[in-house]
Write an enzyme that holds these catalytic residues in place. Structure first.
Site, PDB file in Angstrom:
ATOM      1  N   HIS A 133      67.082 -30.983  72.415  1.00 12.83           N
ATOM      2  CA  HIS A 133      66.454 -30.261  72.706  1.00 12.83           C
ATOM      3  C   HIS A 133      67.523 -29.267  71.030  1.00 12.83           C
ATOM      4  O   HIS A 133      67.893 -30.199  70.879  1.00 12.83           O
ATOM      5  CB  HIS A 133      67.817 -29.610  74.101  1.00 12.83           C
ATOM      6  CG  HIS A 133      69.079 -30.689  74.261  1.00 12.83           C
ATOM      7  ND1 HIS A 133      70.161 -30.111  73.397  1.00 12.83           N
ATOM      8  CD2 HIS A 133      69.502 -31.020  74.880  1.00 12.83           C
ATOM      9  CE1 HIS A 133      70.861 -30.605  73.568  1.00 12.83           C
ATOM     10  NE2 HIS A 133      70.808 -31.906  74.727  1.00 12.83           N
ATOM     11  N   HIS A 162      71.124 -31.649  70.058  1.00 12.70           N
ATOM     12  CA  HIS A 162      70.247 -32.905  68.353  1.00 12.70           C
ATOM     13  C   HIS A 162      69.503 -33.043  68.078  1.00 12.70           C
ATOM     14  O   HIS A 162      69.921 -33.149  66.814  1.00 12.70           O
ATOM     15  CB  HIS A 162      68.833 -33.295  70.014  1.00 12.70           C
ATOM     16  CG  HIS A 162      69.186 -34.351  71.636  1.00 12.70           C
ATOM     17  ND1 HIS A 162      68.919 -33.701  72.277  1.00 12.70           N
ATOM     18  CD2 HIS A 162      70.044 -34.972  71.904  1.00 12.70           C
ATOM     19  CE1 HIS A 162      69.364 -34.081  73.890  1.00 12.70           C
ATOM     20  NE2 HIS A 162      69.918 -35.697  73.451  1.00 12.70           N
ATOM     21  N   ASP A 181      79.962 -33.745  74.202  1.00 10.88           N
ATOM     22  CA  ASP A 181      80.300 -35.067  75.064  1.00 10.88           C
ATOM     23  C   ASP A 181      81.662 -35.327  74.236  1.00 10.88           C
ATOM     24  O   ASP A 181      81.275 -36.766  73.652  1.00 10.88           O
ATOM     25  CB  ASP A 181      79.950 -36.228  75.152  1.00 10.88           C
ATOM     26  CG  ASP A 181      78.573 -35.557  76.073  1.00 10.88           C
ATOM     27  OD1 ASP A 181      78.228 -35.916  76.874  1.00 10.88           O
ATOM     28  OD2 ASP A 181      77.552 -35.470  75.702  1.00 10.88           O
ATOM     29  N   ARG A 203      70.253 -32.185  80.872  1.00 12.11           N
ATOM     30  CA  ARG A 203      69.952 -32.125  82.196  1.00 12.11           C
ATOM     31  C   ARG A 203      69.884 -30.369  83.122  1.00 12.11           C
ATOM     32  O   ARG A 203      69.602 -30.318  83.739  1.00 12.11           O
ATOM     33  CB  ARG A 203      71.140 -32.531  82.668  1.00 12.11           C
ATOM     34  CG  ARG A 203      71.950 -34.071  82.703  1.00 12.11           C
ATOM     35  CD  ARG A 203      72.762 -34.768  83.455  1.00 12.11           C
ATOM     36  NE  ARG A 203      72.705 -36.124  83.570  1.00 12.11           N
ATOM     37  CZ  ARG A 203      73.219 -37.228  83.183  1.00 12.11           C
ATOM     38  NH1 ARG A 203      73.732 -36.814  81.914  1.00 12.11           N
ATOM     39  NH2 ARG A 203      73.429 -37.899  83.395  1.00 12.11           N
TER      40      ARG A 203
END
Ligand code: PAF
Length: 285
Positions: free
Chosen positions: A34, A37, A150, A187
């Site tokens: 997406h 990235h 993250d 996700r």
């Protein structure tokens, strides 16, 4: 731009680049790329002569009850994103290429892996550190790029690189968000239209928490209670954790004195989403 499936072919390609004196950036991903990235790939391509994107849904970082089988995959779409953002090769191995059938060597990190997602997903960071170490050894990049969504993973990888003396610069990159504030994630594709609307509550709650910290609130409990209350106002949201930890050590704090990470993991229906903010030197990172 080429899709490469074997370790040998990646090694040969990188060796040839090195002979020409070129620098190499690595963007480790699990695919279904997406805009988050894409921003990592674009940055890697700006800062290195050549860029490798790894695209591998790493089975050993998923527990048996997690979403390994349903994790979205689309290598053709990923190849387009890589091409458009300046990658040179996608490393897309099979699980068998990465893990011998009697594979038995793991990189196990303590310290920053123990709180937050490490509590909810006990084998997760062992799997991440093992596959990232393998990718580092396969590609031997000068720099590797990870997203701040993250944030704990970023702290864990930086610690591992320091502790194991990998000669690689780890570059953390900002969270990319949808127009309504939801952090981009592969996700998010699991969410129904109703869940997608509800998912914005993570961002709303964190914004409220961030405002308090930036206005001088020093009690972690007050931040946690406020963020929790906002998330609980959304009927589709079930909290996994809301926590304030120091950054980058990821130890729980009671008083906010130095740099902190406020992180949440929340189920929206069956989908577990994470988001966070970091305050460094009194400012949002
Ligand atoms: O962040 C991810 O997508 C994964 O944890 C990583 C770093 C690619 C390792 O599988």
């Amino acid at each position: 731009m080429k899709v490469v499936n074997t370790i040998n072919e990646v090694r040969e390609t990188v060796k040839a680049w090195r002979k020409q004196g070129l620098t190499v950036g690595l963007v480790p991903t699990m695919g279904y790329l997406h805009e988050g990235h894409a921003s990592l790939i674009a940055r890697a391509s700006k800062e290195n002569d050549r860029v490798v994107v790894s695209d591998f849904v790493n089975p050993i970082q998923f527990a048996p009850n997690e979403d390994l089988a349903s994790y979205p995959r689309d290598i053709d779409r990923d190849a387009k994103v890589c091409e458009e953002n300046g990658a040179d090769i996608i490393f897309h191995p099979t699980p068998e290429e990465m893990y011998h059938k009697d594979f038995s060597t793991f990189v196990n990190i303590t310290g920053p892996s123990e709180e937050l997602c490490g509590k909810s997903r006990p084998i997760h960071f062992r799997g991440v550190c093992t596959v990232v170490s393998k990718l580092f050894l396969i590609v031997s990049p000068d720099r590797a790029y990870f997203g701040q969504k993250d944030a704990q993973q970023l702290a864990v990888i930086k610690r591992m690189v320091r502790d194991l003396n990998f000669d690689i610069e780890i570059v953390g990159c900002p969270i990319i968000r949808e127009a309504d504030g939801l952090a981009k994630s592969s996700r998010n594709t699991y969410l129904s239209p109703e869940e997608r609307k509800a998912a914005v509550i993570l961002h709303k709650a964190l914004e409220k928490g961030k405002e308090l910290v930036l206005n001088g609130e020093k009690s972690a409990k007050v931040i946690i209670d406020t963020v929790t209350q906002v998330i609980n106002s959304e009927p589709l949201a079930i909290i996994d954790y809301v926590q304030v930890v120091d950054f980058p050590n990821i130890k729980v704090v009671e008083d906010i004195n130095g740099d902190i990470l406020t992180a949440v993991a929340v189920y929206i229906g069956k989908t577990r989403l994470i988001d966070n903010f970091i305050i460094e030197n009194g400012k949002e990172k």
